[in-house]
Design a protein around this motif. Sequence first.
Motif, short mmCIF file in Angstrom:
data_model
loop_
_atom_site.label_atom_id
_atom_site.label_comp_id
_atom_site.label_asym_id
_atom_site.label_seq_id
_atom_site.Cartn_x
_atom_site.Cartn_y
_atom_site.Cartn_z
N LEU A 909 -23.18 -8.58 33.16
CA LEU A 909 -23.55 -9.81 33.86
C LEU A 909 -24.85 -10.37 33.28
O LEU A 909 -25.61 -9.66 32.62
N PRO A 910 -25.13 -11.65 33.53
CA PRO A 910 -26.37 -12.24 33.00
C PRO A 910 -27.62 -11.48 33.40
O PRO A 910 -28.56 -11.35 32.61
N TRP A 911 -27.65 -10.97 34.62
CA TRP A 911 -28.87 -10.27 35.03
C TRP A 911 -29.00 -8.93 34.32
O TRP A 911 -30.11 -8.41 34.18
N HIS A 912 -27.89 -8.36 33.85
CA HIS A 912 -27.97 -7.15 33.02
C HIS A 912 -28.64 -7.46 31.68
O HIS A 912 -29.47 -6.69 31.18
N VAL A 945 -27.76 -8.81 19.50
CA VAL A 945 -28.21 -10.21 19.47
C VAL A 945 -27.07 -11.12 19.91
O VAL A 945 -27.27 -12.07 20.70
N ILE A 946 -25.86 -10.88 19.43
CA ILE A 946 -24.72 -11.73 19.79
C ILE A 946 -24.46 -11.68 21.29
O ILE A 946 -24.28 -12.71 21.95
N ASN A 947 -24.43 -10.46 21.84
CA ASN A 947 -24.13 -10.34 23.28
C ASN A 947 -25.23 -10.92 24.15
O ASN A 947 -24.96 -11.48 25.23
N LEU A 948 -26.48 -10.79 23.72
CA LEU A 948 -27.58 -11.33 24.52
C LEU A 948 -27.58 -12.86 24.53
O LEU A 948 -28.09 -13.49 25.46
N THR A 949 -27.04 -13.46 23.49
CA THR A 949 -27.05 -14.94 23.40
C THR A 949 -25.67 -15.53 23.68
O THR A 949 -25.46 -16.73 23.46
N SER A 955 -23.50 -21.99 33.86
CA SER A 955 -24.61 -21.57 34.71
C SER A 955 -25.56 -20.62 33.98
O SER A 955 -26.71 -20.46 34.42
N ASP A 956 -25.08 -20.05 32.91
CA ASP A 956 -25.92 -19.09 32.19
C ASP A 956 -26.57 -19.71 30.97
O ASP A 956 -27.19 -19.00 30.17
N ARG A 957 -26.45 -21.04 30.79
CA ARG A 957 -26.96 -21.65 29.57
C ARG A 957 -28.47 -21.51 29.46
O ARG A 957 -28.99 -21.16 28.39
N GLU A 958 -29.18 -21.77 30.53
CA GLU A 958 -30.63 -21.67 30.46
C GLU A 958 -31.08 -20.24 30.21
O GLU A 958 -32.03 -19.98 29.48
N GLY A 959 -30.37 -19.28 30.82
CA GLY A 959 -30.71 -17.88 30.56
C GLY A 959 -30.48 -17.51 29.11
O GLY A 959 -31.29 -16.78 28.51
N CYS A 960 -29.42 -18.04 28.52
CA CYS A 960 -29.15 -17.76 27.10
C CYS A 960 -30.24 -18.36 26.23
O CYS A 960 -30.69 -17.72 25.26
N THR A 1000 -28.29 -22.41 17.45
CA THR A 1000 -27.72 -23.42 18.35
C THR A 1000 -28.48 -23.49 19.66
O THR A 1000 -28.76 -24.58 20.19
N LEU A 1001 -28.85 -22.34 20.18
CA LEU A 1001 -29.54 -22.31 21.47
C LEU A 1001 -30.99 -22.77 21.36
O LEU A 1001 -31.52 -23.42 22.27
#
Length: 1004
Positions: A909-912, A945-949, A955-960, A1000-1001
């Motif tokens: 999940l994003p929080w992970h 790196v790939i999984n973290l981004t 909803s997870d765009r800002e976190g990425c 990209t991010l």
Amino acid sequence: MTRASIPPLLLQLQSADTLSAQAAALRSLKNETIGHDQRKEAWIRWGIIPVLANILAARQHTGKAAATTELNGGAKLRYPASEQDEACLQAVIILGSLAQGGAAFLSPIFSSGILSTLLSIISSPDCPSFFVLPILRTLNNIADRLPLQSHPQSSKDTRLADLLFSGEHIGFLARILGQDYGNHQDQAAIEISASLVGKLCVEETHKAVLAECGVLDALAVKVASFIVAQGFVFPGAEMHVQVTGALGILPPPAPPGAKLAPILRAITVIIEHSKWRAEHFLSSPGIITVFPRQVPEFAPTDIKKGPWGATYLSGSAVPRHAGASPLEHLLPPVPLSQNKSPANTPNFPPLGHHGTSHRRHSQSFPTPMSVYDNPSSEDEENPVVPWLLYIIRAESGMVRLMAARLVTVLFRLGLTKKSRASMLGYLLIPILIRMLDKDYEMTGDDGVQYGGLIPSTERLREEAPFVLATLVIDDLELQRHAVDGSVIKRLSQLLKETYNPVQEVVRPMWHAESEENMDEGSDSLPAECRMGPPGFSSVHCHVMRYRENILKALAALVPFKDEYRKAVCENGVVPYIIDSLKPCSDDQPADTSAPKNTATHGNPTPTLLAACGAARMLTRSVSVLRTSLIDAGVATPLFVLIKHPDIEVQIAATQVICNLALDFSPMKEAIISADILPTLCEHAHSPSTKLCIESLWALKHVAYNSTNDVKVKIIDGLGPGWIKQIITQDPTIALAKRGIDEDMDSNTSVGMSRANSAGEKVDLLNPMENASGRDEDMKMADSMPPSKMSLDMFLPDATRRRKLALHGDLDQTTQARQDDIAVQEQTFDLIRNIICGPGASEMIDHLFKEIGQDLVLDSLADKLRPRSIQLPSIQVPHRRESPAHRALNVPAEILVSVTYVIIHIAAGLPWHRQLLVSHRDLLRYLMGYFNHNHRDVRTNCVWVVINLTYQDDTSDREGCRERAFRLRAMGVMDRLASLEDDPDLDVRERTKTAQDMVNTLTHA
């Protein structure tokens, strides 16, 4: 038995008032018991063993004066010189006769402690010669009749070996083996002593002691005596007998009647599984004397003479090697090998010019024949190897087989030329296959002294499959040679024949009293007066060993080729392999005359281990696993063996279950439903590290793609506390200590390598490459001063002894370190499989809850933390400048496992993902491994790196974006740029993906 039934002869023996009367009574007893098992059993119950022990003990305390003639330089005493010695001699002969009665007679003998007295007599420097052969024959009779480890509760009987190879008694073996071949008695003593070593030396500690105490060097001199007798001494060797490490003189030739087979067998059992002991043998004084080292020479034109008479070499001088061993010319040429062992060849060749071959394999002319070029420095070979190959071709019977076994061990230890694989395939394998035939005739006596229990031809046929298995294991080319010789069909037929009932012609033991009365009376007798369990007959033991070796050969032939595994199934042998997984029951019938060897009788422990090995090799085939093994019911006996009292059987059964637990296996659900998981979790806590590793490996396979309730059951079974303990251990502690030890020793240069544990199984679901290790030879001079033929020279000098002891300690240290690393590696792999697949996010949360979120992340970061060790300068005085610290690299296998866990947490999940990024050290430490020499570590770093981004949804765009900026600030783009030209294609492709995602991010 009542006291009234005690015969007058025993009363006469106990009440003899003179030594002559005692000796006469013993002679009468000998004549009465030899060849009469009923009388032997009765005499055991009457208490003859304690009487014999007292007679021998009395001689032990007063016998020093009896051999003064021999000690003072007189002729060797061939006959007793006193009545006391005569009585002791008769006692030894009677004891040997009792031992010939079978396994049941060994229990009172061991219980009495009489063997310690016997060994004390023969170990004494003043032991008369007439005692030597009878004592050796008695020991040999006992060794021949040691029972198989048949019952689940029984353990391997090493009592005789522990006594014989103890520091108190082992010296007499070196003394006997070190003497010259004199008369017939000396020759027989040498051969029986070597036979005892060959039969009893199975423990690693015993093998090390035999090498260190001089027995191995003494055996090497005996080999040299045969080389002298055969005329194979190198020309000019007599000019080098005084060089450092040589004997000083050529050893005397072995007499025509001397037997080489027991000598070769004893050497083989000592050196097998140890390269250092093998090199100790090859560098022993006897071998160096007959095969002196060939020193490079220079051409006369290269040697110049200076103005003052001194000589020097010209600037263009090139040393001329002496060329191939003269023994090579006695061997036929064979085609060169075109294949490489799978252990050394990757599944796919590397891309680029490094992977191209300069040889065209589609040429129309025949394969080039091997010419014996000068060996390179990395391909040198002791002349013992071609001599053994000559013996294999020239001799027959057990000598041929033992020479084959010894050269196979040297080949497996890497002490032969690489080109030897072809010669072994063309010359040795056909001979071994021929030995499996029923009509194979063996000429002459093997000289191994088997007590006449089984014919020498049967013993040879029993051992040939074992030598074949040792030869072809892990070598695809040799396996192909054997399979082309139809060996699978032959072995399959032989395995079936081992289940044919064997009806032995054995007369039942007659007793004057009923069996019930005897059993009731025996309970009150002391242990030295009670018969032990009858054990199996010699023929049954032979069939069990034969079955064991056939199973080993089948397992060694099929680990790489699916077509070979299918051939085993097509020969209808799978049901017999499954039957071989059934242990002996506790309620075996005592009647040894009943038919044996059927499936209902079960198998002893060694056969169970071999059957597990064969079953494990067959489980490597998907088709075989889904058809033949399932139809034969392979799981049922394995679920019994995993709870076997013998821990080695538990390990072997767990290894098979590990392959049955693969995701594609239909047996995976059976393992879960049979409630095997609690047993595997319990075994993971075992003090045996090997059992712990195998259990974790099996649990890892069970956890993959299983439902969350199964995964939770595994975590609960192992215990969160135990998991915490394992994942928080520092994998470099043992390495740190080793670094100090190496610096303290200026003469050692040993590379660390990891045991190829992964190669033992097919981990199709979790492929991981092994960390490559270096296998550096120890460079240490053998500085042994010239000496003459004496007992002293068989005790290795300080340098050679230190080398043996050092490598023994290093091997133990290395194995302990590898085991600790493997336990931690498998635990992280298990965690990896628990937190991947369906329901992975829930399992990550459950893991954090049970073990602790901070503890999990801290342990992952700690494994990536750079380490160094302080080396005090006082410990390395041989260096001018000692570094204050030395970097300690975390083992690559730990890095691979840990980074996989990080990958799967980052896939949650994003929080992970946010937990990983916000950790104070984890990603910072990870940045140091993007350029690691192991491809999986580099690939995994990029995958993190790939999984973290990776963006799950909008909803997870800002976190990425936040994580991408954090990674860029840590310098991840520079790390990724350094991998753009990585030699591995997968790394390069993953790097492009990671760069695009971060760019990209961060530029959006």
